[in-house]
Every structure is written in C-alpha cells, then in structure tokens.
Scaffold this active site. Structure first.
Site, PDB file in Angstrom:
ATOM      1  N   GLU A 128       0.849  -1.184   0.000  1.00  0.00           N
ATOM      2  CA  GLU A 128       0.000   0.000   0.000  1.00  0.00           C
ATOM      3  C   GLU A 128       0.897   1.251   0.000  1.00  0.00           C
ATOM      4  OE1 GLU A 128      -2.707   0.479   3.304  1.00  0.00           O
ATOM      5  OE2 GLU A 128      -3.721   2.129   2.304  1.00  0.00           O
ATOM      6  N   GLY A 268       3.307   2.538  10.639  1.00  0.00           N
ATOM      7  CA  GLY A 268       3.076   1.745  11.844  1.00  0.00           C
ATOM      8  C   GLY A 268       2.885   0.277  11.544  1.00  0.00           C
ATOM      9  N   GLU A 271      -2.302  -3.890   7.008  1.00  0.00           N
ATOM     10  CA  GLU A 271      -3.377  -4.866   7.194  1.00  0.00           C
ATOM     11  C   GLU A 271      -3.474  -5.935   6.110  1.00  0.00           C
ATOM     12  OE1 GLU A 271      -3.800  -1.570   6.432  1.00  0.00           O
ATOM     13  OE2 GLU A 271      -5.419  -1.300   4.984  1.00  0.00           O
ATOM     14  N   HIS A 304      -6.345  -1.721  15.235  1.00  0.00           N
ATOM     15  CA  HIS A 304      -6.568  -1.023  13.969  1.00  0.00           C
ATOM     16  C   HIS A 304      -6.393  -1.984  12.786  1.00  0.00           C
ATOM     17  CE1 HIS A 304      -6.364   2.602  11.307  1.00  0.00           C
ATOM     18  NE2 HIS A 304      -5.579   1.809  10.586  1.00  0.00           N
ATOM     19  N   GLU A 305      -5.282  -2.674  12.755  1.00  0.00           N
ATOM     20  CA  GLU A 305      -5.021  -3.561  11.613  1.00  0.00           C
ATOM     21  C   GLU A 305      -6.026  -4.707  11.601  1.00  0.00           C
ATOM     22  OE1 GLU A 305      -3.178  -2.101   9.631  1.00  0.00           O
ATOM     23  OE2 GLU A 305      -2.189  -0.763  11.044  1.00  0.00           O
ATOM     24  N   HIS A 308      -9.297  -3.608  10.178  1.00  0.00           N
ATOM     25  CA  HIS A 308      -9.251  -3.432   8.724  1.00  0.00           C
ATOM     26  C   HIS A 308      -9.748  -4.673   7.974  1.00  0.00           C
ATOM     27  CE1 HIS A 308      -7.700   0.435   7.591  1.00  0.00           C
ATOM     28  NE2 HIS A 308      -6.500   0.303   8.120  1.00  0.00           N
ATOM     29  N   GLU A 327      -9.587   4.242   6.309  1.00  0.00           N
ATOM     30  CA  GLU A 327      -8.745   4.709   7.425  1.00  0.00           C
ATOM     31  C   GLU A 327      -9.540   5.482   8.476  1.00  0.00           C
ATOM     32  OE1 GLU A 327      -6.162   3.330   7.947  1.00  0.00           O
ATOM     33  OE2 GLU A 327      -5.452   2.628   5.989  1.00  0.00           O
TER      34      GLU A 327
HETATM   35  N1  ARG Z   1      -3.027   0.939   5.742  1.00  0.00           N
HETATM   36  C1  ARG Z   1      -1.983   1.100   6.708  1.00  0.00           C
HETATM   37  C2  ARG Z   1      -2.670   1.409   8.011  1.00  0.00           C
HETATM   38  O1  ARG Z   1      -3.267   2.410   8.204  1.00  0.00           O
HETATM   39  C3  ARG Z   1      -0.994   2.156   6.388  1.00  0.00           C
HETATM   40  C4  ARG Z   1      -0.224   1.940   5.146  1.00  0.00           C
HETATM   41  C5  ARG Z   1       0.613   3.103   4.842  1.00  0.00           C
HETATM   42  N2  ARG Z   1       1.383   2.930   3.683  1.00  0.00           N
HETATM   43  C6  ARG Z   1       1.982   3.943   3.057  1.00  0.00           C
HETATM   44  N3  ARG Z   1       2.665   3.705   2.018  1.00  0.00           N
HETATM   45  N4  ARG Z   1       1.882   5.158   3.434  1.00  0.00           N
HETATM   46  O2  ARG Z   1      -2.740   0.620   8.864  1.00  0.00           O
HETATM   47 ZN    ZN Z   2      -5.223   1.836   8.617  1.00  0.00          ZN
END
Ligand code: ARG
Ligand code: ZN
Length: 896
Positions: A128, A268, A271, A304-305, A308, A327
């Site tokens: 991501e 951090g 997911e 959090h994860e 998701h 998010e």
């Molecule tokens: N989806 C992830 C989270 O909020 C964050 C991923 C961030 N990745 C990035 N390349 N900025 O748990």
């Molecule tokens: Zn997230």
C-alpha cells in the site's frame, strides 16, 4: 526541474472503471541473494462495466527488469507492447486472456521500503498504496480485486519461514537446499493487500474461537530475541477479535491470522489479508523496555489492523481518493475499542489533543486537503492526520447524529451491501442515510471541503421569560483548493450548568427526545451560517457547556468569564469539557504572560490570573472523585505545539518562556500537593499496563516533573533515584527526561551518568536505543543540534532505518521548537539547514520518509519574517534537486 518533467496531479474527476478484471493471480517468487525472480500468471477478463469496448490494458510497473511476457502462452515481441518507466501497455486484446509475466527485482537494494525489500536479513513487503508495481507488472489499483495464489521458493536454512496471504496449502523440499511454500487466499483482494515474508523467525501461537465456532490460529512472528515481548500484542489481538464481534458483529474469516514484526518499516503497520506486517515499535512490548504510551500504541495498532479485515479488506476503496473510507472508519473503530479497554474520557482527551495540535495545523497549512481529496501528485503523501484522524471524526459525527442503534444498523448495511466490493465514501454515508432516513447531503461537505470550521458562540439570558438562547455562527477559512466554503452540518453536543449542576434541557420548538433518558445533554445540529437555539424554563443564568466530548472537529470560540471556566472545570458532568476548561484557563494565563515585557515582574492583573489558575488546580488535586489520569492531564499545561497552532504568528521563544515560567509558579504554589502525590505512590507495586496503572504513574510522574522545577537539588536526586530504581520504562524515561532537561550542574552530571548507563544496559534493544536517541534530541537546553549531529555518527544510529530517523531527526525538528528554530548568532537557521540536508539525502533513499520529514519546514508562513526567509531558502534549495514525486509535491505546494 524543468516544467515538462514536473510530476502532474491525478484527479478524482478523471476516475474511470478498469478495462479488465483480474480473475486469478498466480505468483511465484524465487528468492536468491542477487535477485528475486517473479512469475505472474494473470487470468483476465474484459470488464463488463467498462464504459467503452476497450481492448487495451495498462499494467503498472516500476523499477522492474522484464524478462518475458506471454499472452495466452505466446511470448510477445518488444513491438507488441509499450513500456515506459511506470507502465506496460497492451492493445488489441481479446475479451478473455492469460498473461504470463516474468520480472526480476533486487530486494537487497531496495531502500524505499516499498514493494519487496529486506530488513535485517528478512524479506518482507509493503504494497500500500502503490508498491505492488515494484514487484511485477499489474493493474495496481484498488478496484481490481483478484484471487491470489503465491508460491515462494528460497534457501531452507536461511529462510525457514515462508509466508503469504490466506491459508497454507502446500510446502516441501527442493533441490539445492531450497524449499517452497504455497499460500492461497480465497478472498478477492486488491494488490495493495498482498504480502510476502521469508526469513528466520520464531513465533508465539494462540487461538481464538469465533462466535460461530471457527477456530482461528493466531501467530506473532518475531526474531527469537523478541519472543518475550509479544504477549501484550497477542492479548490485544484477542480482545480486538472479541470486541469486533460484540460491537460490530464482525467475525474473522480465515483459519489463521498472522502478525510479523519488522524493524525497517515506513509506517506503523499494514493490514495485508491474513498476514499483517508491523513495525516492531507497534508489536513488541514489555514493562522493562516499553513505556505506557508504547503499550497503548501496540494495543491500538493491533486493533486497527485487525479491524481493517472488514473496514478495508472485505470492503475496500474504489480509488485512493477514498482512502479515508477505510482509514477514518478504522481509526474510529480502534479509538472506540481503546476507550472500552481503558478510560473513555482519557482516550478522548488524548485523541483530541493530537487532532487539535497536528491535524488542525495541517488543515491550516499549505498541504491542507479534504478528507476525500480531489487531487494528488503522490498518494503516499496523503496518509495524513486529515485522512486518518479527521476522517475518524467524521465517522464519529455520523454516530453522534444517528445514535448508537442506527449507526450500528448503518454499518451492518454498509458491510452487507458492499462485501467484496471497492467503494466510495459516498457509499458509506448512503448506508447511514438509508437506515436512518436522514438527509446527509449537507453532511457530505465534510468530505469535500478542507479546513477547520470556526464557530463563534454568543448567548443571552432573558430572566423574565426564563429563556436562554445560544447563537452559533460558523465559518471556514480558505484552503489551497477551496476558498469559498458552504456551511457544514455540525453536531454540537450541549449542556447547561446551573449552581447545582447540569440543568434539565427544554429546547423551544423541539420535541423532547424520549429515547434518551437523560435530558441534560442535547445534540444541537448546526446547518446554517448562523443559528439560534432557545432553551425554556431556565431558572438561572447558566454556564454553557458546548461541544461536549468534542462532538465536532471545529474551533469553538466563546468568551467565558474566568469564573465560568472554573465552574466547568469543577462541575461539568462532561469529563472532556472539564479538562477543556482547565486548558482554556491555562491558555489565558499563558497569553497574559506572553504580553508581559519581562517575566521578572508581572502585572497585577496577570498575577491575579495566575492565582486563580493555581486555586483551580489546587481543587483538582484535592478532588478525590477524579481519575488520577484526569488530574494529571488537567495539571498539564497546553503544549508548546498547541499554543503555536492557536497563534497567528508563532513566537517560539515567548511561548517556551511563558510555559516554563508558569510551570515554575505552579510547582512552587502546589509543592506540598505534589510531594504528597509522589510520596503516597507505592513505588514497589507491580507494573500493570491497565488504565489504573497508567493513570497512577502518569499522575506521579507529573508531580515529579513539577518538583524537579523547584530550585531544590534534592528533587534532582530523586529523579536520579527513580531512574536507577525503576522496574519499568515509563518511570525510567520520566525521570531521565527531567534530568536531561534540567539546567543545573548536578542534573547535567546525573543525566550524563544515566544516559551512559542506559545505553550500556539497552544497546542490544533497537527500540530502547530509539528512546535514548529521542530523549537527547528533545532536550530543550542549547547545544542540542550539535549533540544530534554527534549522535548521527553513533554506531547505534542507522541512517536508513525510519524509526531511527524519526527518533533522532524527527524529534529534534518536530518536538524541540526552541532549538530547531534557534535564531541566536551562531545557530541562526542551522536547524533548518540540518533538516534540508537530511531531506536531500533521503529524497533518493526513501522518498516517503523524506516527504514526511519536511512537515516542520512547510509551516514557514506562521513564523516571523527572519525565520520565514531562512525556512523558505531551505525549501528553495531542496527544490533545486532532482526530486522524487513525494518530495516535489510537498515542497512545491508549500512554496506556492
Ligand atoms: N493501511 C496502513 C494502516 O493504516 C498504512 C499503510 C501506509 N502505507 C503507506 N505507504 N503510506 O494501517
Ligand atoms: Zn489503517
């Protein structure tokens, strides 16, 4: 950079559905030391939803070496496709086809920590938002969802553990000391949720039986040396799984849930379906090495994860403009979870403090963007406080407007309606509108209009009519992409305080809400630029308690009398507003102090204000009904960062001096109270990372902080004693921070001893060494920049590790304003130059981290003329470089 090569923005308005769907994705990874060979077998089908009968397909790809590409088993010649640095385009395609694409990548040279890379010898991924394209050519967009099968081959000795998403379906030995594993993920997912891990890892295992009886294996994979730090994450995971069943009716859906901890990670955690990859800082915790804040962060990030899996994976985003769909909602969910695990009011105070300090600053600066932005240059720059924290506030407002039952119905409908789909924030709001029958059209402006709304409140009490009216005027300052804001739909939770406490509320022209038994709080809904609400049968002039629980992310202005604030502080039934009143009261005194010509003698009026504040704080300390964590927060003055956010022009030194001065006055005046707090604390008690334990330590260490400000060396010795005797990192760090920041020869000697001892003791623990870097980088005494530069050369520093960069450079530039912004002759502008040099270095190495580190320089407009020029000059110097999209976007927007 020439304008032709300048990166161009991507627009939400240009969204089109994908031309082809990827029904199946079969990946083979052959991991070798010098390179990794990736074979992707894609089964594609023309998208029936595609508007036109397109026969072309764009595959994204970056930094890939293409070995071959075959269409339906026929190898294509170079003339049959177009490749550029970012994509591979095929035209004239049939409606059904397969592609077999072989690429070679070099994970050991990947310093961006996006795609497949190595961290301490371990292979891991971060896809991501757009990292999958650094693994193979693929339609790397979240609305292309596919069923993945992943085969990994690697050396068996060095990489005994081979993991990917879903369930393990096969594993075995291969020739040449190699082995393989095959994973299959039955759930369709976009490429950004793909993950792979290969390495020599140990794990702890546990089980969770879902409410429908599915037995889920839970594993946390770490280096063997870290096995003793996994229990808190495992407990947090089980609590999260249970909570999501209870509160949202959401069950886990695979046979296994894995967490892998890696030391080099940009954010951090991530997911990825069934295989969450975490920054070690968000998994590992034990009392000796981890502070209370660290424990709470592990709990929150694990939750959090995990959450998701539904809000993000089962239902994902159509495009990256919708990032807050997953998010914002997931942050709201994890915040509610943490509130249920600990203290609700305390959690709210912490979240609001973060939002008002950092998100409000973002929303008022050059990078301000809507929760659903309309354009971006580099999506990595949009993993922001606005998308996450403000996005969560939007979901919270929906919950407030609908009430808990309707909100739950709405979330059920959303998950049910969109399971397996990639959708938009509009779809989320629509589900809420459908279950409640409410028109949320105006509410949606929160998603499209950036900026923090401002609300002016005025009131009038008519003692003859026994009517009390509150008038609200809302406005929103212009932001880069939008100057003319339409009124927002704002829920303002309100109560009225009389001499004996909360008054019963009777709102004119509003039926009494019979569903809520308590009629002392009401959610007023603002929808117009100006609106008045009249309360009837009000028998005394009340003190208004508005925006209870911080029911909307706005800046509220009302001219409370000092006495009103003291009333709210001591008697409001809303815990958040009690704290907020304490902060307002303190802010006034701080502003008075900043107006003083000299702090050596302050005016009588300011003295009176100080005395009133101290009186109020004295009552707080004596209030035995208050949670100790609340007492600690009410005793803590607004941070320099928050005072700066509120300022039109930030006077760095005046803010620091006023705050230091006032802390000193409080320390003197409340000395005996602080002594008794410190002495009655049981220093022998066993460490517990629960709300009570955290609250007690927080209050005790707040008391120690104040005591250390007295001109009394015995308290410096007490700090050293606490440091030496501490059995947990919270107490050790609290004491060490005081020693490091105290300008006194004894403190300096003891700080040096303690810092040496600390390093000797913890040098094998990277996360603890990071705290050692941070406490030194945050030191307010002069000469810290020289010390930071020295620490950069320390053997424990690693200029490629994001946690180390954040601990040393990030802390110095973000949390040490007096030193970062120094103007005295020898150090004028040195902080800015130091940061710009780091950004220029990181721009090539790790663009995401480079762009993020830029934040303090982007705020140049809020400083005095001298600082503005110096900061701008550094931004311009950066702009001369050949920049990544990430850094280019932030620098160019902040100079615009
Ligand atoms: N989806 C992830 C989270 O909020 C964050 C991923 C961030 N990745 C990035 N390349 N900025 O748990
Ligand atoms: Zn997230």
């Amino acid at each position: 950079m020439s304008s032709a090569s300048q990166p161009q923005p991507i627009l939400l308005a240009n969204y089109t559905v994908p031309s082809y769907l990827v029904l199946k994705t079969d990946l083979t990874f052959d991991l070798h030391d010098d390179q990794t060979r990736v074979t992707a077998l894609l089964t594609l089908q023309r998208n029936p939803q595609a508007v036109t009968d397109v026969d072309s397909l764009v595959l994204h790809g970056s930094e890939l070496e293409l070995e071959s590409i075959a269409l339906d088993d026929r190898v294509l010649t170079a003339a049959e496709y177009q490749v550029d640095g970012e994509s591979l385009t095929l035209t004239g395609l049939p409606s059904q086809l397969t592609l077999r694409i072989v690429t070679r990548i070099k994970p050991h040279l990947n310093t961006s920590l996006e795609g497949l890379y190595q961290s301490r010898g371990l292979y891991c991924t971060q896809c991501e938002a757009e990292g999958f394209r650094k693994i193979t050519y693929y339609p790397d967009r979240p609305d292309v969802m596919s069923e993945f099968t992943t085969r990994i081959t690697a050396d068996r000795q060095r990489y005994p553990v081979l993991l990917s998403n879903g369930n393990l379906v096969e594993q075995g030995e291969l020739d040449g000391g190699r082995h393989f594993a095959v994973w299959h993920d039955p759930f369709k997912k976009p490429a950004y949720l793909f993950a792979l891990v290969a390495g020599d890892l140990s794990f702890i295992e546990n089980h969770f039986v879902t409410r429908s009886g599915r037995d889920v294996t839970l594993r946390i994979y770490v280096e063997a040396k870290d096995l003793d730090k996994c229990d808190h994450a495992m407990d947090s995971l089980k609590n999260s799984m249970h909570w999501d069943e209870e509160v949202y009716g959401r069950e886990y859906d695979l046979d296994i849930f894995m967490i892998v901890a890696v030391d080099d990670f940009n954010m951090g955690a991530m997911e990825n379906k069934g295989l969450n990859i975490f920054n070690t800082s968000c998994v590992l915790a034990k009392p000796e090495t981890t502070t209370d804040v660290g424990f709470q962060r592990v709990e929150a990030v694990v939750a959090h994860e995990y959450f998701h899996n539904w809000s993000g994976n089962r239902v994902t985003c159509r495009d990256w403009f919708q990032l807050s769909l997953k998010e914002g909602f997931t942050v709201y969910r994890d915040a509610e979870f943490s509130a249920d695990m600990g203290s609700r009011t305390v959690k709210r105070i912490e979240d609001v403090a973060l939002l008002r300090t950092l998100q409000f600053a973002e929303d008022g600066g050059p990078m301000a963007h809507a929760v659903r932005p309309a354009s971006y240059i580099e999506i990595s720059n949009f993993y922001t406080l606005t998308i996450y924290e403000k996005g969560a506030e939007l979901v919270r407002m929906l919950a407030t407007l609908l009430g808990p039952e309707k909100f739950r119905e709405g979330s059920d409908l959303y998950f049910d309606r969109h399971d397996g789909q990639a959708v938009t924030t509009d779809d989320f709001v629509q589900a809420m509108a459908d279950v409640s029958g409410r028109d949320l059209g105006q509410f949606k402006r929160w998603y499209s209009q950036a900026g923090t709304p401002r609300i002016e409140v005025s009131d009038h009490y008519d003692e003859d009519a026994l009517e009390y009216s509150l008038t609200f005027r809302q406005s929103c300052p212009p932001t880069p992409e939008n100057t003319n804001k339409q009124p927002f739909h704002i829920p303002v939770k309100t109560g009225l305080l009389g001499t004996a406490g909360d008054l019963p509320l009777r709102l004119k022209d509003h039926p009494v809400d019979t569903e809520t038994s308590d009629n002392t709080s009401i959610v007023l809904e603002l929808t117009e630029a100006e609106q008045t609400f009249v309360f009837q049968q009000v028998h005394e002039k009340p003190v208004p308690s508005v925006l209870r629980g911080f029911s909307a992310p706005v800046k509220l202005h009302y001219s409370w009398q000092r006495e009103d604030l003291i009333t709210l502080m001591s008697r409001d039934s809303d815990g958040f507003n009690r704290w907020e009143a304490s902060q307002q009261l303190a802010l006034r005194v701080l502003h008075d102090l900043m107006q003083e010509a000299s702090l050596a003698t302050v005016s009588a009026a300011t003295e009176e204000a100080i005395a009133a504040l101290i009186d109020a704080l004295q009552s707080v300390v004596q209030d035995e009904t208050l949670d100790p964590a609340m007492v600690a927060y009410m005793l803590t003055l607004p941070t320099e960062a928050y005072i700066s956010e509120l300022a039109t022009v930030i006077d760095v030194d005046a803010i620091h001096q006023a705050r230091q001065y006032l802390q000193g006055r409080i320390a003197h005046a409340l000395k005996s109270a602080f002594v008794s707090i410190y002495q009655r604390y049981d220093h022998q008690q066993a460490y517990r990372a629960d709300a009570r334990g955290i609250a007690d330590r927080s209050l005790k260490n707040t008391a120690l902080h104040y005591l250390s400000l007295l001109d009394d060396e015995s308290w410096i010795e007490t700090c050293y004693e606490q440091y030496r005797a501490a059995s947990n990192m919270t107490d050790a760090m609290a004491a060490l921070t005081r020693l490091v920041n105290t300008d006194n020869p004894l403190a300096a000697t003891l700080a040096e001893n303690a810092l040496d001892n600390f390093y000797q003791r913890w040098q094998q623990e990277p996360l603890v060494v990071n705290q050692w870097f941070s406490v030194q980088a945050g030191c307010n005494l002069p000469d810290t920049l020289a010390q930071v530069k020295k620490l950069q050369k320390h053997p424990a520093f690693d200029s490629r590790n994001p946690n180390k960069i954040r601990a040393l450079i990030g802390v110095f530039c973000n949390n040490n304003a007096v030193n970062f912004h120094r103007l005295d002759e020898q150090q004028q502008g040195q902080g800015y130059r130091f940061l710009a040099d780091e950004i220029i270095r990181l721009n090539k190495q790790n663009p995401q981290i480079a762009a993020r580190l830029l934040t303090p320089l982007t705020k140049w407009r809020k400083y005095d003329e001298t600082r503005q020029q110096l900061m701008k000059a550094e931004l311009q110097r950066i702009l001369q470089e050949e920049l990544s999209r990430d850094v280019y976007e932030v620098v160019s927007k902040s100079l615009a």
